[in-house]
Design a protein around this motif. Structure first.
Motif, PDB file in Angstrom:
ATOM      1  N   LYS A  77       0.760  -1.355   0.164  1.00 57.20           N
ATOM      2  CA  LYS A  77       0.087   0.054   0.081  1.00 57.20           C
ATOM      3  C   LYS A  77       0.958   1.235   0.056  1.00 57.20           C
ATOM      4  O   LYS A  77       0.494   2.337  -0.713  1.00 57.20           O
ATOM      5  CB  LYS A  77      -0.845  -0.049   1.079  1.00 57.20           C
ATOM      6  N   GLU A  78       1.973   1.341   1.023  1.00 60.38           N
ATOM      7  CA  GLU A  78       2.971   2.570   0.796  1.00 60.38           C
ATOM      8  C   GLU A  78       3.501   2.604  -0.593  1.00 60.38           C
ATOM      9  O   GLU A  78       3.835   3.842  -0.818  1.00 60.38           O
ATOM     10  CB  GLU A  78       3.876   2.181   2.006  1.00 60.38           C
ATOM     11  N   LEU A  79       3.769   1.635  -1.199  1.00 59.06           N
ATOM     12  CA  LEU A  79       4.340   1.736  -2.506  1.00 59.06           C
ATOM     13  C   LEU A  79       3.548   2.294  -3.432  1.00 59.06           C
ATOM     14  O   LEU A  79       3.937   3.089  -4.129  1.00 59.06           O
ATOM     15  CB  LEU A  79       4.879   0.293  -2.855  1.00 59.06           C
ATOM     16  N   ILE A  80       2.430   1.756  -3.476  1.00 61.55           N
ATOM     17  CA  ILE A  80       1.418   2.503  -4.443  1.00 61.55           C
ATOM     18  C   ILE A  80       0.979   3.868  -4.057  1.00 61.55           C
ATOM     19  O   ILE A  80       0.960   4.527  -5.087  1.00 61.55           O
ATOM     20  CB  ILE A  80       0.020   1.508  -4.456  1.00 61.55           C
ATOM     21  N   VAL A  81       1.216   4.245  -3.008  1.00 62.05           N
ATOM     22  CA  VAL A  81       0.958   5.673  -2.609  1.00 62.05           C
ATOM     23  C   VAL A  81       2.041   6.478  -2.950  1.00 62.05           C
ATOM     24  O   VAL A  81       1.983   7.424  -3.658  1.00 62.05           O
ATOM     25  CB  VAL A  81       0.697   5.964  -1.137  1.00 62.05           C
ATOM     26  N   TYR A  82       3.319   5.923  -2.690  1.00 62.06           N
ATOM     27  CA  TYR A  82       4.344   6.530  -3.245  1.00 62.06           C
ATOM     28  C   TYR A  82       4.319   6.908  -4.678  1.00 62.06           C
ATOM     29  O   TYR A  82       4.704   7.813  -5.323  1.00 62.06           O
ATOM     30  CB  TYR A  82       5.549   5.811  -2.821  1.00 62.06           C
ATOM     31  N   GLN A  83       4.144   5.614  -5.520  1.00 66.17           N
ATOM     32  CA  GLN A  83       4.180   5.990  -6.934  1.00 66.17           C
ATOM     33  C   GLN A  83       2.983   6.734  -7.477  1.00 66.17           C
ATOM     34  O   GLN A  83       3.259   7.562  -8.258  1.00 66.17           O
ATOM     35  CB  GLN A  83       3.847   4.450  -7.501  1.00 66.17           C
ATOM     36  N   LEU A  84       1.826   6.940  -6.656  1.00 63.37           N
ATOM     37  CA  LEU A  84       0.823   7.826  -7.214  1.00 63.37           C
ATOM     38  C   LEU A  84       1.242   9.296  -6.951  1.00 63.37           C
ATOM     39  O   LEU A  84       1.002  10.020  -7.657  1.00 63.37           O
ATOM     40  CB  LEU A  84      -0.490   7.304  -6.357  1.00 63.37           C
ATOM     41  N   LYS A  85       1.717   9.481  -5.797  1.00 61.75           N
ATOM     42  CA  LYS A  85       2.349  10.790  -5.431  1.00 61.75           C
ATOM     43  C   LYS A  85       3.421  11.199  -6.397  1.00 61.75           C
ATOM     44  O   LYS A  85       3.122  12.407  -7.015  1.00 61.75           O
ATOM     45  CB  LYS A  85       2.688  10.859  -4.014  1.00 61.75           C
ATOM     46  N   SER A  86       4.096  10.317  -7.028  1.00 59.15           N
ATOM     47  CA  SER A  86       5.357  10.650  -7.997  1.00 59.15           C
ATOM     48  C   SER A  86       4.575  11.034  -9.151  1.00 59.15           C
ATOM     49  O   SER A  86       5.041  12.050  -9.953  1.00 59.15           O
ATOM     50  CB  SER A  86       6.165   9.499  -8.220  1.00 59.15           C
ATOM     51  N   ILE A  87       3.724  10.098  -9.675  1.00 61.16           N
ATOM     52  CA  ILE A  87       2.846  10.544 -10.938  1.00 61.16           C
ATOM     53  C   ILE A  87       2.153  11.880 -11.057  1.00 61.16           C
ATOM     54  O   ILE A  87       2.242  12.565 -11.920  1.00 61.16           O
ATOM     55  CB  ILE A  87       2.016   9.445 -11.236  1.00 61.16           C
ATOM     56  N   MET A  88       1.706  12.013  -9.833  1.00 57.69           N
ATOM     57  CA  MET A  88       0.751  13.275  -9.533  1.00 57.69           C
ATOM     58  C   MET A  88       1.639  14.546  -9.685  1.00 57.69           C
ATOM     59  O   MET A  88       1.382  15.568 -10.272  1.00 57.69           O
ATOM     60  CB  MET A  88      -0.039  13.052  -8.003  1.00 57.69           C
ATOM     61  N   GLU A  89       2.866  14.545  -9.026  1.00 58.35           N
ATOM     62  CA  GLU A  89       3.793  15.664  -8.996  1.00 58.35           C
ATOM     63  C   GLU A  89       4.287  15.790 -10.552  1.00 58.35           C
ATOM     64  O   GLU A  89       4.390  16.907 -10.857  1.00 58.35           O
ATOM     65  CB  GLU A  89       4.999  15.285  -8.224  1.00 58.35           C
ATOM     66  N   GLU A  90       4.537  14.955 -11.182  1.00 66.87           N
ATOM     67  CA  GLU A  90       4.989  14.780 -12.695  1.00 66.87           C
ATOM     68  C   GLU A  90       3.729  15.523 -13.431  1.00 66.87           C
ATOM     69  O   GLU A  90       4.284  16.263 -14.393  1.00 66.87           O
ATOM     70  CB  GLU A  90       5.324  13.488 -13.107  1.00 66.87           C
ATOM     71  N   GLU A  91       2.714  15.159 -13.335  1.00 62.87           N
ATOM     72  CA  GLU A  91       1.549  15.587 -14.234  1.00 62.87           C
ATOM     73  C   GLU A  91       1.051  16.883 -13.579  1.00 62.87           C
ATOM     74  O   GLU A  91       0.243  17.322 -13.963  1.00 62.87           O
ATOM     75  CB  GLU A  91       0.580  14.562 -14.392  1.00 62.87           C
ATOM     76  N   ASN A  92       1.397  17.428 -12.417  1.00 63.37           N
ATOM     77  CA  ASN A  92       1.104  18.793 -11.932  1.00 63.37           C
ATOM     78  C   ASN A  92      -0.145  18.480 -11.350  1.00 63.37           C
ATOM     79  O   ASN A  92      -1.313  19.481 -11.670  1.00 63.37           O
ATOM     80  CB  ASN A  92       1.379  19.902 -12.888  1.00 63.37           C
ATOM     81  N   ILE A  93      -0.784  17.351 -10.731  1.00 66.24           N
ATOM     82  CA  ILE A  93      -1.930  17.164 -10.447  1.00 66.24           C
ATOM     83  C   ILE A  93      -2.141  17.249  -9.014  1.00 66.24           C
ATOM     84  O   ILE A  93      -1.083  16.709  -8.231  1.00 66.24           O
ATOM     85  CB  ILE A  93      -2.582  15.598 -10.773  1.00 66.24           C
ATOM     86  N   SER A  94      -3.100  17.848  -8.366  1.00 66.96           N
ATOM     87  CA  SER A  94      -3.425  17.985  -6.751  1.00 66.96           C
ATOM     88  C   SER A  94      -4.719  17.370  -6.416  1.00 66.96           C
ATOM     89  O   SER A  94      -5.468  16.858  -7.488  1.00 66.96           O
ATOM     90  CB  SER A  94      -3.401  19.428  -6.538  1.00 66.96           C
ATOM     91  N   LYS A  95      -4.563  16.923  -5.141  1.00 67.13           N
ATOM     92  CA  LYS A  95      -5.988  16.403  -4.904  1.00 67.13           C
ATOM     93  C   LYS A  95      -7.248  17.398  -5.232  1.00 67.13           C
ATOM     94  O   LYS A  95      -8.240  16.546  -5.217  1.00 67.13           O
ATOM     95  CB  LYS A  95      -5.763  16.178  -3.325  1.00 67.13           C
ATOM     96  N   SER A  96      -7.187  18.498  -5.230  1.00 69.58           N
ATOM     97  CA  SER A  96      -8.227  19.361  -5.357  1.00 69.58           C
ATOM     98  C   SER A  96      -8.606  19.579  -6.899  1.00 69.58           C
ATOM     99  O   SER A  96      -9.742  20.036  -7.261  1.00 69.58           O
ATOM    100  CB  SER A  96      -8.096  20.767  -4.739  1.00 69.58           C
ATOM    101  N   ASN A  97      -7.722  19.172  -7.773  1.00 78.08           N
ATOM    102  CA  ASN A  97      -8.168  19.128  -9.251  1.00 78.08           C
ATOM    103  C   ASN A  97      -9.145  18.390  -9.362  1.00 78.08           C
ATOM    104  O   ASN A  97      -9.401  17.243  -8.869  1.00 78.08           O
ATOM    105  CB  ASN A  97      -6.913  18.540 -10.249  1.00 78.08           C
ATOM    106  N   LYS A  98     -10.076  18.703 -10.303  1.00 75.62           N
ATOM    107  CA  LYS A  98     -11.475  17.891 -10.729  1.00 75.62           C
ATOM    108  C   LYS A  98     -11.373  17.757 -12.240  1.00 75.62           C
ATOM    109  O   LYS A  98     -11.137  18.342 -12.968  1.00 75.62           O
ATOM    110  CB  LYS A  98     -12.639  18.673 -10.355  1.00 75.62           C
TER     111      LYS A  98
END
Length: 62
Positions: free
Chosen positions: A41-62
């Motif tokens: 689970k921690e690995l999935i979260v880490y990978q997801l955060k990395s992808i979100m940073e690369e794509e400039n995606i935040s939690k608040s984006n819709k």
């Protein structure tokens, strides 16, 4: 008595662990599955955060 030799080629240390395998310990304590699940689970979260940073995606984006 063993003397210390400052020559790096002759001063190699070997890794001789004491005791058993850590995975064996976790299995004996019935913690292996829980630890593997949590680490996955921690690995999935880490990978997801990395992808979100690369794509400039935040939690608040819709």
């Amino acid at each position: 008595m063993k003397t210390l030799n400052n020559n790096n080629n002759n001063n190699k240390e070997t890794n001789n662990p004491i005791g058993g395998d850590f995975f064996d310990y976790l299995k004996e304590e019935n913690l292996l599955e829980e630890c593997l699940s949590l680490s996955s689970k921690e690995l999935i979260v880490y990978q997801l955060k990395s992808i979100m940073e690369e794509e400039n995606i935040s939690k608040s984006n819709k």
